[in-house]
Design an enzyme around this catalytic site. Structure first.
Site, PDB file in Angstrom:
ATOM      1  N   ILE A  35      34.799  41.193  41.034  1.00 17.51           N
ATOM      2  CA  ILE A  35      34.775  40.795  39.590  1.00 17.51           C
ATOM      3  C   ILE A  35      35.171  39.805  38.782  1.00 17.51           C
ATOM      4  O   ILE A  35      34.519  39.517  37.940  1.00 17.51           O
ATOM      5  CB  ILE A  35      35.522  42.248  38.699  1.00 17.51           C
ATOM      6  N   GLY A  97      52.290  39.947  42.961  1.00 17.37           N
ATOM      7  CA  GLY A  97      50.934  40.218  41.696  1.00 17.37           C
ATOM      8  C   GLY A  97      50.033  40.826  42.111  1.00 17.37           C
ATOM      9  O   GLY A  97      48.400  40.929  41.609  1.00 17.37           O
ATOM     10  N   HIS A 104      44.300  46.035  50.091  1.00 19.48           N
ATOM     11  CA  HIS A 104      43.014  45.055  49.521  1.00 19.48           C
ATOM     12  C   HIS A 104      43.250  43.623  50.393  1.00 19.48           C
ATOM     13  O   HIS A 104      44.433  43.480  49.599  1.00 19.48           O
ATOM     14  CB  HIS A 104      42.204  45.630  48.404  1.00 19.48           C
TER      15      HIS A 104
HETATM   16  P1  AMP Z   1      44.902  41.951  43.506  1.00 17.64           P
HETATM   17  O1  AMP Z   1      45.830  41.525  42.152  1.00 17.64           O
HETATM   18  O2  AMP Z   1      45.004  41.436  44.297  1.00 17.64           O
HETATM   19  O3  AMP Z   1      45.185  43.701  43.360  1.00 17.64           O
HETATM   20  O4  AMP Z   1      43.724  42.161  43.081  1.00 17.64           O
HETATM   21  C1  AMP Z   1      42.569  43.417  42.784  1.00 17.64           C
HETATM   22  C2  AMP Z   1      40.949  42.549  42.506  1.00 17.64           C
HETATM   23  O5  AMP Z   1      40.401  43.949  42.058  1.00 17.64           O
HETATM   24  C3  AMP Z   1      41.130  41.407  41.751  1.00 17.64           C
HETATM   25  O6  AMP Z   1      40.963  40.414  42.161  1.00 17.64           O
HETATM   26  C4  AMP Z   1      40.097  42.074  40.578  1.00 17.64           C
HETATM   27  O7  AMP Z   1      39.793  41.149  40.096  1.00 17.64           O
HETATM   28  C5  AMP Z   1      39.688  43.086  41.296  1.00 17.64           C
HETATM   29  N1  AMP Z   1      38.585  43.635  40.401  1.00 17.64           N
HETATM   30  C6  AMP Z   1      39.258  44.859  39.704  1.00 17.64           C
HETATM   31  N2  AMP Z   1      38.644  45.962  39.482  1.00 17.64           N
HETATM   32  C7  AMP Z   1      36.977  44.962  40.321  1.00 17.64           C
HETATM   33  C8  AMP Z   1      36.048  45.939  40.134  1.00 17.64           C
HETATM   34  N3  AMP Z   1      35.498  46.935  39.451  1.00 17.64           N
HETATM   35  N4  AMP Z   1      35.092  45.525  41.201  1.00 17.64           N
HETATM   36  C9  AMP Z   1      35.410  44.221  42.217  1.00 17.64           C
HETATM   37  N5  AMP Z   1      36.608  43.685  42.218  1.00 17.64           N
HETATM   38  C10 AMP Z   1      37.554  43.897  41.218  1.00 17.64           C
END
Ligand code: AMP
Ligand code: ZN
Length: 118
Positions: A35, A97, A104
């Site tokens: 997102i 982070g 993921h």
């Molecule tokens: P991390 O910081 O490695 O845990 O990555 C989490 C990622 O999820 C971040 O890059 C966010 O931008 C992404 N994210 C959070 N909410 C959503 C959502 N609803 N749809 C897509 N990506 C998301």
């Protein structure tokens, strides 16, 4: 479906309770655009099973992790990133982070990546 955590954002996306456009899916994982993209291509590879992080892997997850890496490579290939290259990132825990506590893989491509990471 196994191992859904009721309060987990990515479990809700996997269960299609929160909308996301899947760019890839199979029996073990889904992939959708981040997102808040950090590169022209920024896709998240997410296992259907709730595993909180790399720090929460059990021996039973070994094949799953390989599957996720192969899915990441497939998503990169579909985005024509093979020739110029791309980066896979798995943020883990507070100092890593990680902000979403559901494992993921970030697939990042379409620009030059710096090293070392910030
Ligand atoms: P991390 O910081 O490695 O845990 O990555 C989490 C990622 O999820 C971040 O890059 C966010 O931008 C992404 N994210 C959070 N909410 C959503 C959502 N609803 N749809 C897509 N990506 C998301
Ligand atoms: Zn989850």
């Amino acid at each position: 479906m196994t191992g859904m955590a009721t309060d987990c954002l990515f479990c809700k996306i996997v269960a299609e309770k929160i909308p996301a456009m899947f760019v890839y899916e199979d029996e073990l994982c889904v992939a959708f655009a981040d997102i808040n993209p950090q590169a022209r291509t920024h896709v998240l590879i997410v296992p259907r099973e709730h595993v909180a992080s790399m720090a929460h892997l059990a021996p039973k997850h070994t094949a799953l992790v390989g599957h996720l890496m192969a899915a990441a490579a497939e998503v990169a290939r579909r985005n024509r990133l093979d020739e110029r290259g791309y980066r896979l990132v798995v943020n883990t825990g507070v100092e890593g982070g990680q902000t979403i506590e559901h494992l993921h893989i970030h697939v990042l491509g379409g620009r030059h990546m710096d090293w070392p990471p910030g």
